[in-house]
Design a protein around this motif. Structure first.
Motif, PDB file in Angstrom:
ATOM      1  N   LEU A  16       0.805  -1.218   0.000  1.00 56.47           N
ATOM      2  CA  LEU A  16       0.000   0.000   0.000  1.00 56.47           C
ATOM      3  C   LEU A  16       0.837   1.266   0.000  1.00 56.47           C
ATOM      4  O   LEU A  16       0.312   2.373   0.138  1.00 56.47           O
ATOM      5  N   LEU A  66     -13.438  -6.185  -0.841  1.00 57.79           N
ATOM      6  CA  LEU A  66     -12.164  -6.711  -0.350  1.00 57.79           C
ATOM      7  C   LEU A  66     -12.406  -7.760   0.728  1.00 57.79           C
ATOM      8  O   LEU A  66     -11.796  -8.836   0.725  1.00 57.79           O
ATOM      9  N   TYR A 134      -9.103  -3.742  -8.096  1.00 55.74           N
ATOM     10  CA  TYR A 134      -8.014  -3.589  -7.128  1.00 55.74           C
ATOM     11  C   TYR A 134      -8.312  -4.214  -5.763  1.00 55.74           C
ATOM     12  O   TYR A 134      -7.483  -4.958  -5.222  1.00 55.74           O
ATOM     13  N   PRO A 135      -9.476  -3.962  -5.144  1.00 56.87           N
ATOM     14  CA  PRO A 135      -9.705  -4.547  -3.812  1.00 56.87           C
ATOM     15  C   PRO A 135      -9.763  -6.064  -3.826  1.00 56.87           C
ATOM     16  O   PRO A 135      -9.423  -6.710  -2.822  1.00 56.87           O
ATOM     17  N   LEU A 138      -6.119  -7.289  -3.822  1.00 59.95           N
ATOM     18  CA  LEU A 138      -5.538  -7.114  -2.492  1.00 59.95           C
ATOM     19  C   LEU A 138      -6.097  -8.130  -1.510  1.00 59.95           C
ATOM     20  O   LEU A 138      -5.356  -8.697  -0.697  1.00 59.95           O
ATOM     21  N   PHE A 156      -6.173  -0.335   3.808  1.00 67.03           N
ATOM     22  CA  PHE A 156      -6.664  -0.104   2.452  1.00 67.03           C
ATOM     23  C   PHE A 156      -7.452   1.199   2.372  1.00 67.03           C
ATOM     24  O   PHE A 156      -7.239   2.026   1.477  1.00 67.03           O
TER      25      PHE A 156
END
Length: 229
Positions: A16, A66, A134-135, A138, A156
């Motif tokens: 991050l 996420l 993206y989430p 991750l 995040f």
């Protein structure tokens, strides 16, 4: 990742960090349009805009996604992971915002696979072929490496706000100190939201930041732009 039985958060700090190669500096999530339109002019209006994105906009929804990606990866459930991945991509409200999340998601996943390998990550990564938000990327990486979900969600959300504060400093007459004040004010809101996220279901997804979403469409036709979204 563990060393002597103690959980290490170093991978999370690295992933991050603004220096991690996902290209996040190239995106403003329509903040560039908000500055041009006069919605964000000073420190107080930047704080208001970002608070809404955090509590009622994409940040909250991305954190829910996420969380569910993390749980699916933790169970080794490739089908559930692929399902939440497809939902995350479908929920992008504009072409630019889809590009933003998918480009960062793919770049993140490729970088982690290359530099932070793990057998569970390798096993589940095929479920994220093609566009990946993206989430979701991750969530998979964090679960595979055994990171604690509460810390991942909180970090995040803060990283999202940090990136947008940085964009705001570059776009509006807001100095570094002002930007730091904005982030400091957002931090308790980040912490409170992060505590709520693990109990939320996919039915809790939804946003109410219509002006920001419409701004992403209008950003596409701005005459002068610094950012891709």
């Amino acid at each position: 990742m563990r060393d002597g039985g103690a959980l290490s958060l170093l991978p999370l700090f690295a992933w991050l960090s603004p220096s991690f190669p996902v290209g996040g500096y190239a995106y403003s999530h329509a903040l560039e349009w908000a500055v041009e339109a006069g919605d964000v002019e000073k420190e107080d209006s930047l704080l208001s805009w970002l608070s809404d994105l955090l509590l009622y906009g994409f940040a909250r929804s991305d954190a829910i996604l996420l969380s569910h990606a993390f749980d699916a990866a933790g169970r080794g459930d490739a089908a559930a992971l692929a399902e939440v991945k497809a939902l995350a991509v479908a929920l992008a409200p504009s072409a630019e915002l889809r590009l933003e999340t998918c480009q960062q998601g793919r770049s993140f996943l490729d970088a982690v696979l290359a530099a932070w390998p793990h057998e569970q990550l390798d096993a589940l990564a095929p479920a994220l072929k093609g566009d990946v938000a993206y989430p979701i990327a991750l969530g998979l990486a964090a679960a595979a490496h055994g990171l604690p979900k509460p810390a991942v969600i909180e970090a995040f959300l803060l990283a999202l706000m940090q990136a947008l504060v940085s964009a705001g400093i570059r776009l509006a007459p807001i100095g570094q100190t002002g930007g730091t004040r904005v982030l400091s004010t957002l931090a308790p809101k980040v912490a409170a939201l992060a505590q709520e996220i693990p109990a939320l279901t996919l039915d809790d997804l939804g946003t109410a930041t219509f002006r920001a979403d419409l701004g992403s469409f209008r950003h596409e036709t701005q005459y002068t732009r610094l950012f891709r979204s």
